[in-house]
Motif scaffolding. Structure first.
Motif, short mmCIF file in Angstrom:
data_model
loop_
_atom_site.label_atom_id
_atom_site.label_comp_id
_atom_site.label_asym_id
_atom_site.label_seq_id
_atom_site.Cartn_x
_atom_site.Cartn_y
_atom_site.Cartn_z
N ALA A 77 27.23 21.42 36.89
CA ALA A 77 26.42 20.57 37.77
C ALA A 77 27.30 19.48 38.37
O ALA A 77 28.20 18.96 37.72
CB ALA A 77 25.27 19.96 37.00
N ARG A 78 27.03 19.17 39.62
CA ARG A 78 27.81 18.13 40.30
C ARG A 78 26.84 17.24 41.09
O ARG A 78 25.97 17.73 41.81
CB ARG A 78 28.83 18.77 41.24
N MET A 79 27.00 15.93 40.95
CA MET A 79 26.15 14.98 41.67
C MET A 79 26.56 14.92 43.14
O MET A 79 27.74 14.99 43.48
CB MET A 79 26.25 13.58 41.04
N ALA A 80 25.55 14.81 44.01
CA ALA A 80 25.78 14.72 45.45
C ALA A 80 25.17 13.44 45.98
O ALA A 80 24.47 12.71 45.27
CB ALA A 80 25.18 15.94 46.15
N GLU A 81 25.40 13.15 47.25
CA GLU A 81 24.90 11.91 47.83
C GLU A 81 23.50 12.06 48.41
O GLU A 81 22.76 11.08 48.52
CB GLU A 81 25.85 11.42 48.93
N ARG A 82 23.13 13.29 48.80
CA ARG A 82 21.83 13.50 49.43
C ARG A 82 20.91 14.24 48.47
O ARG A 82 21.34 15.19 47.80
CB ARG A 82 21.97 14.28 50.74
N PRO A 83 19.63 13.86 48.43
CA PRO A 83 18.71 14.52 47.49
C PRO A 83 18.16 15.83 48.03
O PRO A 83 18.11 16.06 49.24
CB PRO A 83 17.59 13.49 47.34
#
Length: 442
Positions: free
Chosen positions: A349-355
């Motif tokens: 899993a990788r966090m992104a800036e847009r939901p």
């Protein structure tokens, strides 16, 4: 059935519905009233604050998840033993799944509940313009009865008097107001509020701030018409027959309370545990990993190797949603830092800036611990994390080709929060599989 009730709505998100709800709950509880809170929509976060203020478990009222009968049934289920029901809306009054808010909106719930609507207006920088604004909302849709206004972020008592005079021109009362005071606001994160428990809402200050016409508010609530009788929301309770462990700590706590109550009514003994702090799972036959904010506690979750290994080797059925899906992955990237997770499902899993955000209707691609192949389920998706496409996806979007999640028949891991009370056969299937697994048998 007669249930005194009010619904707090607003012209737009960020007007202060939750702040006003918390202040009003404090005022009503000070009168000795038992007030049952509800939240329109699929939100998990605002209800944590409503529960702190009301001392009662809130329920979600969602017209996309539930039929008219189901929504009325849940409302009556939640309001049992209360003197009054207070419903906090979602977004703007007419914002929902479709452009005019016919489905999944506060307006839809207001019509179904025949609830008097109190419009919460952010009045900072506004005087006489409050009247045409409110008048537009008041007359937009038949069945949505706007009965008064609460003004938020008011500059002074004189400002409140001006607003009251403007509203009198359209025959609506100013039922209350709160001052413009940053200390009364609850901090936000990810398009929503920070969870209660992470930060304490200023309940005592809110209960004393501004001014309210509680007599008028209670009269309007009492004037709400009777609701039709509907079947019970939950089935007749069964004796406990299977143990289900569910993650509950600072990282995982997003569950619909009515879904947990459904599992209990069907014979589940629910046992909370902490992936953050516990070194072993409780004795159980099934496992639930709800949503939450694992990215905020990724280091601590990763350092608890004993729990990660216990979950990786758990032999019973597992259902993991959103944050739980991230925790079951091989690892979680937060910025440039990588944290090993439970390693139960493929991918990192990788966090992104847009939901990724919205209601979902999905078709099961194969048999799993909740759905059989071909069954259609409804839920909601809201996350900033991404996982690569799974070699064994769980769902396909109804009417489309996009696939999502992972299942191997025993594990269901997905970003979609399923609303099981609308499809109780999924809850029954999960418990039946757990019971057959026999691990930790009662």
């Amino acid at each position: 059935m007669r249930i005194p009730r009010l619904l707090l709505a607003a012209p737009h998100s960020g007007a202060g519905k939750t702040t006003v709800a918390l202040a009003l709950l404090q005022r009503l509880r000070a009168l000795g009233l038992r007030v049952q809170p509800f939240k329109v929509g699929p939100d998990y976060i605002d209800p944590t604050h409503l529960e702190r203020a009301a001392g009662r478990r809130p329920y979600n009222l969602d017209g996309f998840f539930l039929s008219e009968e189901g929504l009325l049934s849940l409302f009556q289920h939640g309001a049992r033993g209360a003197d009054l029901a207070l419903v906090e809306g979602v977004m703007g009054l007419f914002d929902g799944k479709d452009p005019l808010g016919r489905v999944g909106s506060t307006a839809q719930v207001a019509v179904l509940l025949r609830a008097p609507v109190v419009l919460v207006v952010d009045a900072w920088g506004m005087a006489g313009s409050i009247a045409p604004l409110v008048q537009g909302f008041r007359g937009f849709r038949p069945g949505v009865e706007v009965v008064g206004v609460v003004a938020n972020r008011v500059g002074s008592e004189r400002h409140a008097e001006v607003l009251q005079e403007a509203l009198s021109a359209i025959g609506l009362p100013l039922l209350g107001w709160l001052p413009r005071d940053p200390t009364l606001e609850v901090p936000e994160r990810h398009l929503g509020l920070v969870l209660a428990g992470e930060v304490e809402p200023p309940l005592e200050a809110l209960g004393q701030a501004g001014a309210w016409d509680l007599e008028a508010l209670l009269r309007l609530a009492e004037e709400a018409p009777p609701l039709p009788s509907v079947p019970p929301f939950l089935p007749e309770p069964r004796p406990s027959r299977v143990r289900i462990a569910y993650a509950w700590d600072q990282a995982f706590r997003f569950y619909y309370p009515e879904a947990l109550e459904l599992l209990e009514a069907l014979g589940a003994e629910l046992i909370p545990f902490s992936p953050l702090h516990d070194e072993a799972l409780p004795q159980a036959q099934g496992l639930l990993l709800g949503g939450g904010y694992p990215e905020l506690l990724a280091r601590e979750l990763s350092e608890n190797r004993a729990m990660r290994e216990a979950i990786r080797g758990f032999p019973g059925p597992v259902v993991a949603e959103c944050g739980g899906y991230m925790y079951l992955a091989q690892g979680l990237w937060v910025g440039e830092a990588f944290y090993p997770m439970a390693g139960r499902v493929p991918g990192e899993a990788r966090m992104a800036e847009r939901p990724v955000l919205g209601y979902r209707e999905v078709v099961a691609l194969r048999d799993g611990p909740v759905a059989r192949k071909g069954e259609v389920y409804r839920g909601h998706e809201f996350h900033y994390a991404h996982l690569p496409p799974s070699p064994s996806p769980a769902w396909r979007q109804a009417g489309g080709e996009e696939v999502e999640g992972y299942t191997d028949g025993r594990v269901l891991a997905s970003f979609i929060h399923l609303y099981l009370p609308a499809q109780p056969q999924g809850a029954r299937r999960f418990l039946a599989l757990a019971e057959r697994a026999g691990f930790g048998r009662l």
